[in-house]
Design a protein around this motif. Structure first.
Motif, PDB file in Angstrom:
ATOM      1  N   PRO A 122       0.801  -1.239   0.000  1.00 52.30           N
ATOM      2  CA  PRO A 122       0.000   0.000   0.000  1.00 52.30           C
ATOM      3  C   PRO A 122       0.825   1.276   0.000  1.00 52.30           C
ATOM      4  O   PRO A 122       0.490   2.239  -0.685  1.00 52.30           O
ATOM      5  CB  PRO A 122      -0.827  -0.125   1.288  1.00 52.30           C
ATOM      6  N   ASN A 123       1.933   1.282   0.757  1.00 51.76           N
ATOM      7  CA  ASN A 123       2.728   2.512   0.843  1.00 51.76           C
ATOM      8  C   ASN A 123       3.542   2.785  -0.424  1.00 51.76           C
ATOM      9  O   ASN A 123       4.155   3.843  -0.557  1.00 51.76           O
ATOM     10  CB  ASN A 123       3.677   2.444   2.047  1.00 51.76           C
ATOM     11  N   LYS A 124       3.553   1.838  -1.379  1.00 51.75           N
ATOM     12  CA  LYS A 124       4.307   2.030  -2.617  1.00 51.75           C
ATOM     13  C   LYS A 124       3.401   2.151  -3.847  1.00 51.75           C
ATOM     14  O   LYS A 124       3.880   2.242  -4.962  1.00 51.75           O
ATOM     15  CB  LYS A 124       5.285   0.868  -2.816  1.00 51.75           C
ATOM     16  N   GLN A 125       2.087   2.136  -3.611  1.00 53.67           N
ATOM     17  CA  GLN A 125       1.173   2.269  -4.743  1.00 53.67           C
ATOM     18  C   GLN A 125       1.331   3.643  -5.367  1.00 53.67           C
ATOM     19  O   GLN A 125       1.626   4.626  -4.674  1.00 53.67           O
ATOM     20  CB  GLN A 125      -0.280   2.076  -4.284  1.00 53.67           C
TER      21      GLN A 125
END
Length: 481
Positions: free
Chosen positions: A469-472
């Motif tokens: 999620p934090n790299k989407q």
């Protein structure tokens, strides 16, 4: 010299037997036109004998050389491979010869008259052809110029140097260079860099007066990382001042902004684009329009400004790519036959057969913004793709560019295994004006490299399955202006 006594009349004459020329000849013959094809060298042109095919033979060999570590990982004990340049050249010659014979057979099967000789235009719809000690004159109803282009060499470089090579000469080299210095950053330069690197050469790339390779910035960044990982040195934004040869070395004196640099190598490859092969054609006998570099100006039917004269391929304005020549050849032949073909180079694919292949079509993120679109992008690193992982080909990424307002697909950019084959799907989608839903709705086989597309699309909305999620991406459209 023996001069023919009679001016021979022909329905369609094609000058040049490369991909554009022989494709045009075959398509015209299929449509019932009597065709005469004039070629001073071998059928297939430079592309087949010195360019497209030899470069891909080298790239294929380099790819196989790079597989040995992965083979050990999966339990195949073959040991580190040894490279035999002589055998490699024998295989390349056989490959080229086989393909040339195939083109010859196709021309014969389509009843195309093939004349070996050098052609030059004369007034009155006439072409003179010199072949050995004979000279014949032909009069044409229609003619297609398909004489291609030759590698450009700047004046600062002495072409008599034995270890300085043009783009069209590099694959004729008989030894693996100890240190190959490459001046240029186009697809030819990049393919040579990774091929010879895999064969054991130390490689240095000097980017001529720029800071990138000309791809979408995210592709450029990944390519730079991959090259550096392979220990290929990159010198950016440098310009050659002088080149000297001596003692078995080629020495480049460079200017990088205000800094002087010296680079020494055993060989120098210069790949700075091409110039059209028009000087000896006698084009002054025609009223054809050219640009400042001599490229012929053509319309959407590949027709020049001279009545009954067409031009296709590298001799025309636009990218020097066989795919362009082939399409233009078909369009020219069909238009001559009275059909209404269409040609638009907007979505022409660009591919680079580097160790980590590159392929793209359509607009980059920056180009899309310049054209006024509200741009949204999505990316997926192929390291997260299951099939890429199991094959040991985890380098690369997929980037998709779309219009945030309409969801219209604008560009597809890929670097990684399978990119060259996968780009065809992107071209089809672009030509059909596909939207995000058109690409995200279908099934994608699992496991496969194709899934990188879906992940890149879903990353736009934070819904990619194999990205944390934090790299989407979740990259919102940026306002224009």
């Amino acid at each position: 010299m023996v001069v023919g006594e009679v001016i021979q009349e022909r329905e369609l004459i094609i000058v040049g037997g490369g991909p554009g020329g022989y494709t045009a000849a075959i398509r015209a013959a299929q449509l019932g036109i009597e065709v005469t094809l004039i070629e001073k060298g071998e059928l297939g042109g430079i592309c087949l004998s010195k360019g497209c095919i030899p470069s891909k033979v080298f790239a294929h060999t380099a790819d196989k050389l790079g597989d040995w570590k992965h083979l050990e990982q999966i339990g195949i004990e073959a040991g580190k491979p040894k490279f035999n340049m002589e055998q490699h050249h024998n295989n390349m010659k056989q490959t080229v010869s086989s393909l040339q014979k195939g083109v010859e057979a196709l021309c014969k099967a389509n009843k195309i008259e093939v004349i070996n000789g050098s052609a030059s235009f004369m007034t009155g719809n006439r072409i003179g052809v010199e072949s050995g000690d004979t000279f014949e004159m032909y009069k044409y109803d229609k003619v297609i110029i398909a004489t291609g282009a030759s590698s450009y060499m700047p004046e600062e470089i002495d072409t008599r140097f034995t270890h300085v090579l043009r783009a069209q000469d590099i694959y004729g080299i008989q030894e693996v260079p100890e240190h190959l210095v490459i001046y240029g950053s186009d697809y030819i330069a990049l393919e040579a860099a990774t091929s010879f690197n895999a064969m054991g050469s130390k490689v240095t790339i000097v980017i001529d007066g720029g800071n990138d390779f000309g791809f979408d910035p995210d592709i450029d960044k990944e390519l730079t990382r991959v090259l550096k990982k392979s220990k290929i040195k990159i010198i950016k934004d440098a310009v050659i001042e002088t080149v000297k040869e001596g003692g078995g070395q080629v020495t480049l004196h460079l200017m990088k902004q205000d800094e002087k640099l010296t680079v020494e190598g055993s060989h120098l490859l210069v790949s700075l684009g091409f110039r059209p092969n028009t000087k000896e054609l006698g084009l002054e006998a025609l009223s054809v329009e050219t640009d400042d570099n001599g490229y012929l100006v053509v319309n959407e039917f590949s027709k020049t400004t001279e009545k009954n004269v067409y031009a296709v391929g590298d001799v025309t304005i636009g990218p020097s790519l066989a795919v362009k020549a082939i399409k233009q050849g078909k369009v020219a032949a069909e238009h001559i036959a009275g059909k209404a073909p269409e040609l638009n180079l907007r979505y022409i694919p660009r591919v680079v057969h580097t160790s980590t292949p590159i392929a793209y079509a359509g607009l980059t993120e920056e180009q899309a913004k310049e054209e006024g679109y509200q741009v949204s992008t999505g990316q997926f690193a192929m390291a997260g793709n299951g099939y890429a992982g199991l094959t040991g080909k985890k380098e690369g990424l997929v980037k998709i560019v779309k219009d945030a307002e309409t969801d219209l697909l604008l560009g597809v950019h890929m670097i990684g295994q399978g990119a060259v084959e996968l780009i065809s799907s992107g071209i089809t989608a672009l030509e059909m004006a596909a939207r995000e839903e058109d690409l995200s709705y279908p099934f994608y086989p699992h496991p496969s490299l194709n899934e990188g597309w879906l992940e890149a699309l879903e990353s736009m909305t934070g819904e990619a399955i194999h990205i944390p999620p934090n790299k989407q991406q979740k990259k919102k459209a940026e306002p224009v202006g």
